[in-house]
Design a protein around this motif. Structure first.
Motif, short mmCIF file in Angstrom:
data_model
loop_
_atom_site.label_atom_id
_atom_site.label_comp_id
_atom_site.label_asym_id
_atom_site.label_seq_id
_atom_site.Cartn_x
_atom_site.Cartn_y
_atom_site.Cartn_z
N PRO A 9 -4.75 13.93 30.38
CA PRO A 9 -4.03 12.71 30.76
C PRO A 9 -4.13 11.54 29.79
N VAL A 10 -5.14 11.50 28.93
CA VAL A 10 -5.32 10.35 28.05
C VAL A 10 -4.85 10.73 26.65
N ALA A 11 -3.71 10.21 26.24
CA ALA A 11 -3.12 10.59 24.96
C ALA A 11 -3.82 9.94 23.77
N ASP A 12 -4.22 8.69 23.93
CA ASP A 12 -4.81 7.93 22.83
C ASP A 12 -6.32 8.19 22.77
N SER A 47 -14.94 20.10 22.15
CA SER A 47 -15.10 19.44 23.44
C SER A 47 -13.86 19.77 24.27
N MET A 48 -13.85 19.33 25.51
CA MET A 48 -12.70 19.64 26.37
C MET A 48 -11.43 18.95 25.88
N TRP A 49 -11.58 17.92 25.04
CA TRP A 49 -10.42 17.17 24.57
C TRP A 49 -9.67 17.92 23.47
N ARG A 50 -10.13 19.12 23.09
CA ARG A 50 -9.39 19.95 22.14
C ARG A 50 -8.03 20.34 22.72
N MET A 104 -0.13 7.45 27.59
CA MET A 104 -0.40 8.45 28.61
C MET A 104 0.53 9.66 28.40
N SER A 105 -0.03 10.86 28.44
CA SER A 105 0.76 12.06 28.19
C SER A 105 1.29 12.70 29.45
N VAL A 106 0.99 12.13 30.62
CA VAL A 106 1.44 12.71 31.89
C VAL A 106 2.92 12.42 32.08
N LEU A 107 3.68 13.47 32.43
CA LEU A 107 5.11 13.34 32.64
C LEU A 107 5.41 12.77 34.03
N ARG A 108 4.69 13.32 35.04
CA ARG A 108 4.87 12.86 36.42
C ARG A 108 3.68 13.36 37.24
N LEU A 109 3.59 12.89 38.48
CA LEU A 109 2.59 13.37 39.42
C LEU A 109 3.32 14.04 40.58
N ASP A 110 2.88 15.25 40.91
CA ASP A 110 3.51 16.02 42.01
C ASP A 110 2.54 16.13 43.17
N CYS A 111 3.07 15.99 44.38
CA CYS A 111 2.27 16.29 45.56
C CYS A 111 2.05 17.79 45.63
N THR A 112 0.86 18.21 46.02
CA THR A 112 0.54 19.63 46.11
C THR A 112 0.96 20.25 47.43
N LYS A 113 1.51 19.45 48.34
CA LYS A 113 1.89 19.99 49.64
C LYS A 113 3.37 19.76 49.96
N CYS A 114 3.89 18.55 49.72
CA CYS A 114 5.30 18.28 49.99
C CYS A 114 6.04 18.15 48.66
N ASP A 115 7.31 17.76 48.68
CA ASP A 115 8.11 17.72 47.46
C ASP A 115 8.15 16.33 46.82
N ARG A 116 7.24 15.47 47.21
CA ARG A 116 7.23 14.09 46.68
C ARG A 116 6.71 14.08 45.24
N THR A 117 7.34 13.32 44.38
CA THR A 117 6.88 13.13 43.01
C THR A 117 6.72 11.64 42.74
N TYR A 118 5.88 11.34 41.75
CA TYR A 118 5.58 9.96 41.42
C TYR A 118 5.60 9.78 39.90
N ALA A 119 5.98 8.60 39.48
CA ALA A 119 5.90 8.26 38.06
C ALA A 119 4.45 7.93 37.72
N PRO A 120 3.98 8.30 36.54
CA PRO A 120 2.61 7.95 36.15
C PRO A 120 2.51 6.48 35.78
N GLY A 121 1.29 6.01 35.61
CA GLY A 121 1.10 4.64 35.14
C GLY A 121 0.64 3.67 36.19
N ALA A 122 0.59 4.10 37.46
CA ALA A 122 0.08 3.25 38.53
C ALA A 122 -1.16 3.90 39.14
N VAL A 123 -1.97 3.09 39.80
CA VAL A 123 -3.13 3.62 40.50
C VAL A 123 -2.66 4.32 41.76
#
Length: 390
Positions: free
Chosen positions: A64-67, A55-58, A1-20
């Motif tokens: 989000p999908v590295a592989d 394609s969009m994968w260029r 997975m190429s995502v570094l983190r997930l950011d909330c668009t309203k508050c300052d909460r951040t999340y690690a990727p890799g979970a649903v």
């Protein structure tokens, strides 16, 4: 997975990727995927793109999908950006392009978002995916679920055109019709998703569908020689594409692909369902529920968008606007695009042509400005909706 983190668009909460993850657990706002853009800029260069897949994968460094083995692709994206000299002349304009999404798999721009979302669902271990739909999103979800061997559950308003039902079921999805609008279908879908543990792909209720949609912004920039138009008109129901493009422009500037210039973003809606227009005109940061929503352009029949504050933010930051058009104007816009340029657009695309006509007439868009109009899908799927008005 190429995502570094997930950011909330309203508050300052951040999340690690890799979970649903769906919405922010603190404030229930949508989440955005973030990448190491400094690292991405080393390989995502203008000259490198010349040899990449069409394609969009260029743009895989910021996807989000590295592989590649985990990407569920049917060739979505890299749709044409077509000059429209005859349509431009009819509208009194000089530089109008149509970004024609009708050639995507399943016939609409929804293929982009659902390719990314369903791919990530599979990466995260999901066995079943679901969403509410006005038509095109359901068929796209079903197609990519079939591609990945996942179960698909689609919930649609009962008055949906029969072609959408036929297509979605052909891909093997379970389709349930619901009395009411897409918001009512969404409530049923969300309840069953919680009950059965399905991965919910509803608009902005997970972080990855917007990542597929943002590639429209990358493509417009690349196809215009890494410049951006003065104005972009986008048919806005849930607004994921407009939100995604605004995110894409920020990413591109950070990587040095474009400068700081931005297009004025125009959210186009129907008179019968125009919550974004009303909120914009009243200067509100979000839009209240629209009562009695009605339009034959079912993709615009969204009485309450989860990301309304993000749409309104992009419109305001860009110096853009929100405009609504009548049903008759939508039909005429669809006819104009077809007869002038040979593009049989979905009514949502016709709405953008009609909106441009209004903006030009009012002086909000001048004849010399460069304009990109989005046609989000093929008109062939909407024959049942359009025929009585034609």
């Amino acid at each position: 997975m190429s995502v570094l983190r997930l950011d909330c668009t309203k508050c300052d909460r951040t999340y690690a990727p890799g979970a649903v993850l769906n919405l922010c657990t603190s404030c229930s706002a949508p989440l955005f995927a973030r990448y190491d853009l400094e690292r991405a800029a080393k390989t995502l260069r203008r000259e490198a793109l010349a040899t990449r897949e069409r394609s969009m994968w260029r743009y895989h460094e910021v996807m989000p999908v590295a592989d590649p083995a985990w990407r569920l692709s049917l060739g979505e994206g890299w749709t044409p950006l077509l000059p429209t000299p005859r349509l431009s002349a009819r509208l009194g304009m000089k530089h109008v392009w149509v970004k024609d999404e009708s050639g995507n798999p399943t016939g609409s721009f929804k293929a982009r978002g659902l390719s990314a979302a369903v791919s990530m669902a599979k990466v995260l271990g999901a066995k079943a995916v679901c969403l509410p739909s006005a038509g095109n999103a359901g068929s796209a979800l079903a197609a990519y679920a079939a591609r990945g061997g996942l179960q698909a559950h689609v919930f649609v308003p009962r008055d949906i055109a029969s072609l959408f039902l036929l297509e979605t079921r052909a891909y093997g999805a379970h389709v349930e019709t619901v009395d009411g609008l897409i918001t009512d279908a969404g409530k049923v879908c969300a309840g069953l998703a919680r009950e059965h543990g399905w991965y919910e792909c509803a608009t902005l209720k997970e972080p990855y569908r917007v990542e597929g949609k943002k590639t429209m912004g990358y493509e417009v920039a690349e196809q215009l020689g890494w410049t951006l138009p003065d104005v972009i008109l986008y048919p806005t129901g849930g607004g994921t594409g407009l939100i995604g493009m605004w995110k894409a422009f920020e990413e591109m500037e950070a990587m040095g692909l474009i400068g700081s210039k931005r297009p004025r973003m125009v959210a186009v809606q129907a008179d019968g369902c125009a919550p974004i227009v009303k909120a914009h005109e009243e200067g509100k940061p979000d839009a209240p529920m629209w009562q009695g929503a009605t339009t034959h352009a079912h993709g615009l029949r969204v009485p309450k968008a989860l990301g309304d504050f993000l749409i309104l933010r992009a419109v305001k930051e860009s110096g853009g606007t929100a405009v609504s058009v009548t049903e008759a104007e939508i039909v005429q816009g669809t006819k104009d695009l077809a007869s002038a340029e040979g593009i049989f657009a979905a009514p949502e695309g016709g709405a953008c042509v009609a909106a441009l006509r209004k903006l030009h007439a009012s002086g909000q868009v001048t004849p010399e400005e460069s304009v990109v109009v989005f046609n989000t899908g093929t008109g062939f799927k909407y024959v049942e909706n359009m025929a009585p008005l034609w």
